[in-house]
Design a protein around this motif. Structure first.
Motif, PDB file in Angstrom:
ATOM      1  N   MET A   1       0.846  -1.204   0.000  1.00  0.00           N
ATOM      2  CA  MET A   1       0.000   0.000   0.000  1.00  0.00           C
ATOM      3  C   MET A   1       0.878   1.249   0.000  1.00  0.00           C
ATOM      4  SD  MET A   1      -2.971   1.143   2.658  1.00  0.00           S
ATOM      5  CE  MET A   1      -3.460  -0.534   3.014  1.00  0.00           C
ATOM      6  N   GLN A   2       0.406   2.267  -0.671  1.00  0.00           N
ATOM      7  CA  GLN A   2       1.165   3.518  -0.733  1.00  0.00           C
ATOM      8  C   GLN A   2       0.968   4.301   0.556  1.00  0.00           C
ATOM      9  OE1 GLN A   2       1.359   4.356  -5.295  1.00  0.00           O
ATOM     10  NE2 GLN A   2      -0.417   5.346  -4.405  1.00  0.00           N
ATOM     11  N   GLU A   3       1.805   5.306   0.754  1.00  0.00           N
ATOM     12  CA  GLU A   3       1.675   6.147   1.939  1.00  0.00           C
ATOM     13  C   GLU A   3       0.352   6.930   1.872  1.00  0.00           C
ATOM     14  OE1 GLU A   3       4.392   9.400   4.307  1.00  0.00           O
ATOM     15  OE2 GLU A   3       4.490   9.299   2.128  1.00  0.00           O
ATOM     16  N   ILE A   4      -0.353   7.008   2.995  1.00  0.00           N
ATOM     17  CA  ILE A   4      -1.604   7.778   3.036  1.00  0.00           C
ATOM     18  C   ILE A   4      -1.272   9.199   3.476  1.00  0.00           C
ATOM     19  CG2 ILE A   4      -3.870   7.994   4.152  1.00  0.00           C
ATOM     20  CD1 ILE A   4      -3.877   4.922   4.389  1.00  0.00           C
ATOM     21  N   LEU A  30      -4.237  -3.409  -6.484  1.00  0.00           N
ATOM     22  CA  LEU A  30      -4.485  -2.882  -7.835  1.00  0.00           C
ATOM     23  C   LEU A  30      -4.176  -1.380  -7.900  1.00  0.00           C
ATOM     24  CD1 LEU A  30      -5.925  -3.431 -10.716  1.00  0.00           C
ATOM     25  CD2 LEU A  30      -7.910  -2.393  -9.629  1.00  0.00           C
ATOM     26  N   LEU A  31      -4.652  -0.646  -6.897  1.00  0.00           N
ATOM     27  CA  LEU A  31      -4.442   0.807  -6.868  1.00  0.00           C
ATOM     28  C   LEU A  31      -2.942   1.114  -6.786  1.00  0.00           C
ATOM     29  CD1 LEU A  31      -7.345   1.803  -4.439  1.00  0.00           C
ATOM     30  CD2 LEU A  31      -7.301   2.083  -6.934  1.00  0.00           C
ATOM     31  N   ALA A  32      -2.219   0.356  -5.960  1.00  0.00           N
ATOM     32  CA  ALA A  32      -0.769   0.578  -5.805  1.00  0.00           C
ATOM     33  C   ALA A  32      -0.043   0.291  -7.117  1.00  0.00           C
ATOM     34  CB  ALA A  32      -0.236  -0.307  -4.679  1.00  0.00           C
ATOM     35  N   ARG A  33      -0.470  -0.800  -7.772  1.00  0.00           N
ATOM     36  CA  ARG A  33       0.153  -1.171  -9.053  1.00  0.00           C
ATOM     37  C   ARG A  33       0.015  -0.068 -10.084  1.00  0.00           C
ATOM     38  NH1 ARG A  33      -2.047  -6.145  -8.770  1.00  0.00           N
ATOM     39  NH2 ARG A  33      -3.548  -5.899 -10.448  1.00  0.00           N
ATOM     40  N   HIS A  34      -1.117   0.629 -10.048  1.00  0.00           N
ATOM     41  CA  HIS A  34      -1.375   1.707 -11.009  1.00  0.00           C
ATOM     42  C   HIS A  34      -0.911   3.064 -10.484  1.00  0.00           C
ATOM     43  CE1 HIS A  34      -3.717  -0.464 -14.108  1.00  0.00           C
ATOM     44  NE2 HIS A  34      -3.912  -1.298 -13.106  1.00  0.00           N
ATOM     45  N   GLY A  35      -0.290   3.089  -9.300  1.00  0.00           N
ATOM     46  CA  GLY A  35       0.204   4.347  -8.747  1.00  0.00           C
ATOM     47  C   GLY A  35      -0.919   5.328  -8.420  1.00  0.00           C
ATOM     48  N   VAL A  36      -2.114   4.804  -8.072  1.00  0.00           N
ATOM     49  CA  VAL A  36      -3.257   5.677  -7.766  1.00  0.00           C
ATOM     50  C   VAL A  36      -3.219   6.054  -6.287  1.00  0.00           C
ATOM     51  CG1 VAL A  36      -5.789   5.816  -7.707  1.00  0.00           C
ATOM     52  CG2 VAL A  36      -4.652   4.541  -9.533  1.00  0.00           C
ATOM     53  N   ASP A  37      -3.371   7.336  -5.993  1.00  0.00           N
ATOM     54  CA  ASP A  37      -3.327   7.805  -4.608  1.00  0.00           C
ATOM     55  C   ASP A  37      -4.718   7.684  -3.981  1.00  0.00           C
ATOM     56  OD1 ASP A  37      -2.606   8.860  -2.220  1.00  0.00           O
ATOM     57  OD2 ASP A  37      -2.271  10.911  -2.958  1.00  0.00           O
ATOM     58  N   ALA A  38      -5.105   6.447  -3.690  1.00  0.00           N
ATOM     59  CA  ALA A  38      -6.414   6.167  -3.067  1.00  0.00           C
ATOM     60  C   ALA A  38      -6.263   4.912  -2.231  1.00  0.00           C
ATOM     61  CB  ALA A  38      -7.475   5.948  -4.152  1.00  0.00           C
ATOM     62  N   VAL A  39      -7.120   4.774  -1.223  1.00  0.00           N
ATOM     63  CA  VAL A  39      -7.084   3.595  -0.370  1.00  0.00           C
ATOM     64  C   VAL A  39      -8.513   3.134  -0.094  1.00  0.00           C
ATOM     65  CG1 VAL A  39      -6.990   4.980   1.763  1.00  0.00           C
ATOM     66  CG2 VAL A  39      -6.150   2.632   1.799  1.00  0.00           C
ATOM     67  N   LEU A  40      -8.698   1.811  -0.107  1.00  0.00           N
ATOM     68  CA  LEU A  40     -10.032   1.263   0.185  1.00  0.00           C
ATOM     69  C   LEU A  40     -10.016   0.634   1.571  1.00  0.00           C
ATOM     70  CD1 LEU A  40     -12.619  -0.221  -1.990  1.00  0.00           C
ATOM     71  CD2 LEU A  40     -11.815  -1.779  -0.233  1.00  0.00           C
ATOM     72  N   LEU A 256     -13.489  -3.078 -12.760  1.00  0.00           N
ATOM     73  CA  LEU A 256     -14.699  -2.327 -13.132  1.00  0.00           C
ATOM     74  C   LEU A 256     -15.139  -1.405 -11.992  1.00  0.00           C
ATOM     75  CD1 LEU A 256     -16.737  -5.222 -14.805  1.00  0.00           C
ATOM     76  CD2 LEU A 256     -15.701  -3.279 -15.983  1.00  0.00           C
ATOM     77  N   MET A 257     -15.022  -1.889 -10.755  1.00  0.00           N
ATOM     78  CA  MET A 257     -15.448  -1.079  -9.606  1.00  0.00           C
ATOM     79  C   MET A 257     -14.504   0.109  -9.404  1.00  0.00           C
ATOM     80  SD  MET A 257     -17.081  -3.872  -6.949  1.00  0.00           S
ATOM     81  CE  MET A 257     -15.691  -4.906  -6.741  1.00  0.00           C
ATOM     82  N   ALA A 258     -13.203  -0.136  -9.573  1.00  0.00           N
ATOM     83  CA  ALA A 258     -12.233   0.971  -9.439  1.00  0.00           C
ATOM     84  C   ALA A 258     -12.542   2.051 -10.467  1.00  0.00           C
ATOM     85  CB  ALA A 258     -10.811   0.439  -9.619  1.00  0.00           C
ATOM     86  N   ARG A 259     -12.894   1.616 -11.702  1.00  0.00           N
ATOM     87  CA  ARG A 259     -13.245   2.590 -12.757  1.00  0.00           C
ATOM     88  C   ARG A 259     -14.519   3.345 -12.378  1.00  0.00           C
ATOM     89  NH1 ARG A 259     -12.569  -1.357 -17.597  1.00  0.00           N
ATOM     90  NH2 ARG A 259     -10.317  -1.493 -17.665  1.00  0.00           N
ATOM     91  N   HIS A 260     -15.523   2.602 -11.892  1.00  0.00           N
ATOM     92  CA  HIS A 260     -16.795   3.263 -11.562  1.00  0.00           C
ATOM     93  C   HIS A 260     -16.599   4.313 -10.469  1.00  0.00           C
ATOM     94  CE1 HIS A 260     -21.073   3.880 -11.193  1.00  0.00           C
ATOM     95  NE2 HIS A 260     -20.983   3.722  -9.883  1.00  0.00           N
ATOM     96  N   MET A 261     -15.701   4.025  -9.523  1.00  0.00           N
ATOM     97  CA  MET A 261     -15.462   4.980  -8.427  1.00  0.00           C
ATOM     98  C   MET A 261     -14.477   6.070  -8.841  1.00  0.00           C
ATOM     99  SD  MET A 261     -15.498   2.528  -5.033  1.00  0.00           S
ATOM    100  CE  MET A 261     -14.246   1.382  -5.572  1.00  0.00           C
ATOM    101  N   GLY A 262     -14.077   6.050 -10.124  1.00  0.00           N
ATOM    102  CA  GLY A 262     -13.199   7.089 -10.647  1.00  0.00           C
ATOM    103  C   GLY A 262     -11.760   6.959 -10.191  1.00  0.00           C
ATOM    104  N   ALA A 263     -11.376   5.750  -9.712  1.00  0.00           N
ATOM    105  CA  ALA A 263     -10.012   5.570  -9.202  1.00  0.00           C
ATOM    106  C   ALA A 263      -9.058   5.041 -10.271  1.00  0.00           C
ATOM    107  CB  ALA A 263     -10.029   4.617  -7.997  1.00  0.00           C
ATOM    108  N   LEU A 264      -9.590   4.553 -11.377  1.00  0.00           N
ATOM    109  CA  LEU A 264      -8.697   4.053 -12.460  1.00  0.00           C
ATOM    110  C   LEU A 264      -9.027   4.774 -13.741  1.00  0.00           C
ATOM    111  CD1 LEU A 264      -8.263   0.168 -12.516  1.00  0.00           C
ATOM    112  CD2 LEU A 264      -6.596   1.893 -11.835  1.00  0.00           C
TER     113      LEU A 264
END
Ligand code: ATR
Length: 264
Positions: A1-4, A30-40, A256-264
């Motif tokens: 996980m990335q730093e929050i 998945l978010l970390a792999r794509h370098g997205v600054d979000a946490v679930l 698909l869920m990450a895309r729907h939530m605008g995270a990907l």
């Protein structure tokens, strides 16, 4: 996980109970792999408090959206401000995006995730004859997604036949030209066979369909994600059928869920 940090977007998964959910690990990887600054993160909420929680989440400006799982999916339909046609047909929402103004937009991605996973395995449902065991929540989502993907015929087989008839009736309303049956004995004539019952979770469960009718030309898919290989899949593989485990469906849904939530 990335730093929050103060810039990290927050996403949630709502369930009751919550301890068993595997989505946080899968989504955060998945978010970390794509370098997205979000946490679930997991939110344990009881059905009676769902509406109150939603009101709070509307006000949280760094909140991107959430995944809804058991038992919240049907109730979420009425709580969203906007819903997709799939969610309305199926009568449930499994993923919600929070818009910048606090509006909640609900989608149902369970069935679409299943179809995407099939396609990733090289199986295009369009034109196939499909057999679906089950008529509950998971089965409804898969049935609508298979119909939308253009299967030629769909047999819905369920222990409680009335529920299969009711699901077929809802499908007929949206897809009037689809050939529908609720005859559980029609396994042999199918191209694609899907288990969306809960049979197979425990090793002592009976098979969800007549396995004597399985043939090597058929493709057998499982909606149960745990365990890896259900008795149905083991039998199908031994018969020479191509198979799909439940996990790819979860992985497709996560994207698909990450895309729907605008995270990907
Ligand atoms: P989900 O959301 O996982 O689909 P569900 O809505 O409770 O869960 O649906 C469970 C499905 O598994 C139903 O199709 C159910 O059949 P019934 O409609 O007859 O209840 C099926 N199922 C569960 N236990 C079963 C069993 N012992 N034998 C046959 N089918 C079973």
């Amino acid at each position: 996980m990335q730093e929050i940090t103060g810039r990290t977007r927050i996403l949630g998964i709502l369930a009751d109970p919550i301890y068993h959910v595997k989505t946080p690990q899968v989504m955060n990887a998945l978010l970390a792999r794509h370098g997205v600054d979000a946490v679930l993160v997991p939110f344990h909420v009881a059905p009676a408090q769902l509406a109150t929680l939603l009101e709070g989440l509307r006000t949280m400006q760094n909140f991107g959206g959430f995944i809804a799982t058991v038992p919240h999916k049907p109730a979420m339909l009425a709580l969203c401000d906007e819903t997709t046609p799939e969610a309305r047909h199926i009568g449930a929402v499994n993923c919600v995006r929070r818009e910048a103004d606090g509006r909640m937009v609900g989608a149902m991605l369970d069935g679409i995730g299943f179809v995407e996973a099939l396609r990733a395995s090289g199986v295009e449902p369009k034109g196939l004859r499909a057999y679906l065991a089950g008529a509950g929540g998971a089965a409804s989502a898969i049935a609508f997604a298979l119909a939308e993907a253009g299967v030629r015929a769909l047999t819905i087989a369920n222990r409680t036949r009335d529920k299969a008839e009711a699901l077929a009736g809802r499908l007929r309303h949206v897809y009037p030209t689809l050939a529908l049956s609720t005859d559980a004995d029609r396994v042999r004539e199918q191209d694609l066979i899907v288990n969306a019952t809960s049979l197979g979770m425990r090793p002592e469960d009976p098979p969800p369909l007549d396995i004597a009718q399985l043939e090597s030309r058929q493709f057998v898919a499982e909606a149960i994600m745990d365990p890896e290989m259900t008795p149905l899949l083991k039998t199908a593989e031994a018969r020479g059928c191509r198979i799909q485990r439940g996990l790819p469906m979860l992985e497709s849904q996560i994207v698909l869920m990450a895309r729907h939530m605008g995270a990907l």
